[in-house]
Design a protein around this motif. Sequence first.
Motif: not given
Length: 82
Positions: A2-4, A25-30, A63-68
Motif C-alpha cells: 500500500s501507499e502508506p 513534508e511528503y510533498e516537499a522537494d527533498l 522534477e522535484p524529488v518528494t517522498v510522495a
Amino acid sequence: MSEPEVIDAIVEQLRRQGYGIGPDEYEADLIGAGVGSLVMVRLLSVLEEEFDVEFAVARIFGEPVTVARLAAEILSRHAVGR
C-alpha cells in the motif's frame, strides 16, 4: 503493498541517512530541503532493491524529488508489472 507502507519505507531509509521527514513534508522537494544528491542516489538504490524497481535517475531528478512522488513511482511500476 500500500501507499502508506511504501511511504513508511522511504521515510525510514531517509531517517537512517540522518534526515527526519514528517507527514507534512511528503510533498516537499527533498533536495531543496537539504538532502544531498549522494544521499538521494543511495536512497534510490536501496528502494530499487527493496521494491524490485528500477528508477530512471535522469527522469527522477528532472522534477522535484518528494517522498510522495517516489512512492507513486514505486506503486505505478508495480501496478504495470514494471
